[in-house]
Design an enzyme around this catalytic site. Structure first.
Site, mmCIF file in Angstrom:
data_model
loop_
_atom_site.group_PDB
_atom_site.id
_atom_site.type_symbol
_atom_site.label_atom_id
_atom_site.label_comp_id
_atom_site.label_asym_id
_atom_site.label_seq_id
_atom_site.Cartn_x
_atom_site.Cartn_y
_atom_site.Cartn_z
ATOM 1 N N ASP A 19 -1.143 -4.506 11.920
ATOM 2 C CA ASP A 19 -0.378 -3.899 13.006
ATOM 3 C C ASP A 19 -0.124 -4.882 14.145
ATOM 4 O O ASP A 19 -0.931 -5.772 14.397
ATOM 5 C CB ASP A 19 -1.131 -2.667 13.534
ATOM 6 C CG ASP A 19 -0.223 -1.765 14.361
ATOM 7 O OD1 ASP A 19 0.996 -1.762 14.111
ATOM 8 O OD2 ASP A 19 -0.738 -1.071 15.259
ATOM 9 N N HIS A 36 8.235 -8.803 12.261
ATOM 10 C CA HIS A 36 7.936 -8.468 10.866
ATOM 11 C C HIS A 36 7.997 -9.712 9.982
ATOM 12 O O HIS A 36 7.192 -9.881 9.071
ATOM 13 C CB HIS A 36 8.897 -7.395 10.345
ATOM 14 C CG HIS A 36 8.710 -6.064 11.015
ATOM 15 N ND1 HIS A 36 7.471 -5.474 11.153
ATOM 16 C CD2 HIS A 36 9.591 -5.199 11.588
ATOM 17 C CE1 HIS A 36 7.605 -4.308 11.773
ATOM 18 N NE2 HIS A 36 8.879 -4.127 12.065
ATOM 19 N N LEU A 130 -8.351 -12.006 -7.720
ATOM 20 C CA LEU A 130 -8.263 -11.108 -6.563
ATOM 21 C C LEU A 130 -7.357 -9.938 -6.925
ATOM 22 O O LEU A 130 -6.234 -10.141 -7.407
ATOM 23 C CB LEU A 130 -7.683 -11.845 -5.345
ATOM 24 C CG LEU A 130 -7.368 -10.983 -4.111
ATOM 25 C CD1 LEU A 130 -8.654 -10.448 -3.465
ATOM 26 C CD2 LEU A 130 -6.562 -11.771 -3.079
ATOM 27 N N SER A 195 -4.452 5.882 11.386
ATOM 28 C CA SER A 195 -3.014 6.040 11.120
ATOM 29 C C SER A 195 -2.698 6.424 9.670
ATOM 30 O O SER A 195 -1.788 5.845 9.051
ATOM 31 C CB SER A 195 -2.248 4.771 11.519
ATOM 32 O OG SER A 195 -2.368 4.544 12.910
HETATM 33 C C1 IPE Z 1 0.152 1.703 10.610
HETATM 34 O O1 IPE Z 1 0.749 1.173 11.738
HETATM 35 C C2 IPE Z 1 0.985 1.442 9.399
HETATM 36 C C3 IPE Z 1 1.122 0.052 8.993
HETATM 37 C C4 IPE Z 1 0.605 -0.997 9.562
HETATM 38 C C5 IPE Z 1 1.899 -0.152 7.817
HETATM 39 P P1 IPE Z 1 1.696 2.051 12.696
HETATM 40 O O2 IPE Z 1 2.193 1.123 13.725
HETATM 41 O O3 IPE Z 1 2.697 2.770 11.883
HETATM 42 O O4 IPE Z 1 0.662 3.116 13.288
HETATM 43 P P2 IPE Z 1 0.700 3.920 14.666
HETATM 44 O O5 IPE Z 1 2.073 4.500 14.797
HETATM 45 O O6 IPE Z 1 0.397 2.946 15.750
HETATM 46 O O7 IPE Z 1 -0.389 4.931 14.523
HETATM 47 C C1 IPE Z 2 3.143 -3.115 11.690
HETATM 48 O O1 IPE Z 2 3.674 -3.553 12.908
HETATM 49 C C2 IPE Z 2 4.150 -3.184 10.573
HETATM 50 C C3 IPE Z 2 4.663 -1.880 10.127
HETATM 51 C C4 IPE Z 2 4.243 -0.715 10.536
HETATM 52 C C5 IPE Z 2 5.729 -1.903 9.140
HETATM 53 P P1 IPE Z 2 4.429 -2.592 13.886
HETATM 54 O O2 IPE Z 2 5.887 -2.626 13.574
HETATM 55 O O3 IPE Z 2 3.830 -1.226 13.873
HETATM 56 O O4 IPE Z 2 4.159 -3.304 15.273
HETATM 57 P P2 IPE Z 2 3.848 -2.594 16.654
HETATM 58 O O5 IPE Z 2 2.639 -1.729 16.451
HETATM 59 O O6 IPE Z 2 5.056 -1.815 17.034
HETATM 60 O O7 IPE Z 2 3.561 -3.737 17.581
HETATM 61 MG MG MG Z 3 2.312 -0.414 14.934
#
Ligand code: IPE
Ligand code: IPE
Ligand code: MG
Length: 258
Positions: A19, A36, A130, A195
């Site tokens: 995240d 990303h 792995l 999450s």
């Molecule tokens: C959890 O992150 C999902 C992934 C990293 C794929 P999110 O960014 O979607 O989670 P919330 O919205 O902060 O809970």
């Molecule tokens: C995690 O990073 C990747 C996915 C959920 C696909 P985020 O896109 O949630 O990044 P933040 O949390 O908004 O910084």
């Molecule tokens: Mg996020």
């Protein structure tokens, strides 16, 4: 650090919520998608680390059931990135002995992506160094629902007595049932929540959180997580004395431990 996979100090199975990509980009005044893309590079840091220290299984949360609700352009760009990463990385992962598997609701992906997922799994099926599990279009609630549905099908077909349903039977139908449950969970990005990741499988997993944003992930951060993990006493509901005499990974049949 030891690279002995049998050492109780090294998690056998690591589960990661990757995240913080969006915030990493926003802090640089760049579009979220740049984050990303940088995040995709960090995946390699994590895989290299697991191969290096001898972790047997790595489960990465790449895209949640709820992430489908993000703006259409972000979802579209993530799908393109996902497909591109599969096309680019799988041969190298295969060469390095990584076995790839996807968990989640596959039907929601476009055919081109589903085909790539299946091809990656087939190509790497014989690898043993792995086990890499990519959770994509995955939700812990979805996982429990699909497991329940599978059991309900068996009941409806007369193959299963509802009274016979227990934790072992349901646990055998959720994703990753053939692997030991994650020993260590890491979430980057500073938020302390699950999450909707592996709800069933994380019941006794050690949780570790870091402010580090996913694109900034480095080996030092992962080493800190493992050092913290190594210092923890896992008790699985038992007393400290009982836990000290236990096999790594916890009790196999808790009800038989007196
Ligand atoms: C959890 O992150 C999902 C992934 C990293 C794929 P999110 O960014 O979607 O989670 P919330 O919205 O902060 O809970
Ligand atoms: C995690 O990073 C990747 C996915 C959920 C696909 P985020 O896109 O949630 O990044 P933040 O949390 O908004 O910084
Ligand atoms: Mg996020």
């Amino acid at each position: 650090m030891s690279s002995d996979p049998a050492s109780p100090r090294i998690p056998r199975h690591l589960a990661v919520i990757m995240d913080g990509n969006g915030r990493w980009a926003q802090r640089r005044r760049r579009p979220r998608m740049i984050g990303h893309r940088a995040g995709a590079r960090a995946v390699n840091v994590c895989i290299d680390f697991c191969l290096d220290v001898g972790i047997e299984a790595l489960t990465l949360f790449a895209f949640s059931s709820e992430n489908w609700g993000r703006p259409e352009d972000e979802v579209g760009a993530l799908m393109k990135l996902f497909l591109g990463a599969l096309e680019r990385e799988v041969d190298e992962l295969d060469r390095r002995g990584v076995r790839i598997r996807f968990i989640g609701e596959r039907d929601r992906f476009a055919e081109a992506i589903r085909a790539r997922m299946a091809a990656s799994e087939t190509q790497t099926a014989g690898n043993t160094r792995l086990q890499l599990n990519i959770a994509a279009s995955y939700g812990g609630r979805w996982d429990i629902v699909q497991a329940t549905r599978a059991l309900a099908r068996d009941v409806a077909a007369g193959r299963l007595d509802p009274e016979a349903i227990d934790e072992a039977l349901l646990g055998a139908r959720v994703a990753l049932a053939d692997l030991p449950a994650p020993d260590l969970f890491i979430r980057t990005g500073g938020d302390m929540r699950i999450s909707n990741f592996l709800l069933w499988q994380l019941a006794y997993t050690e949780l570790w959180f870091t402010e580090t944003l996913w694109p900034e992930l480095d080996t030092a951060t992962l080493r800190r997580a493992l050092a913290d993990y190594a210092s923890r006493e896992r008790r699985f509901g038992l007393t400290g004395e009982q836990a000290a005499g236990m096999q790594p990974g916890g009790p196999t049949k808790p009800e038989n431990n007196e």
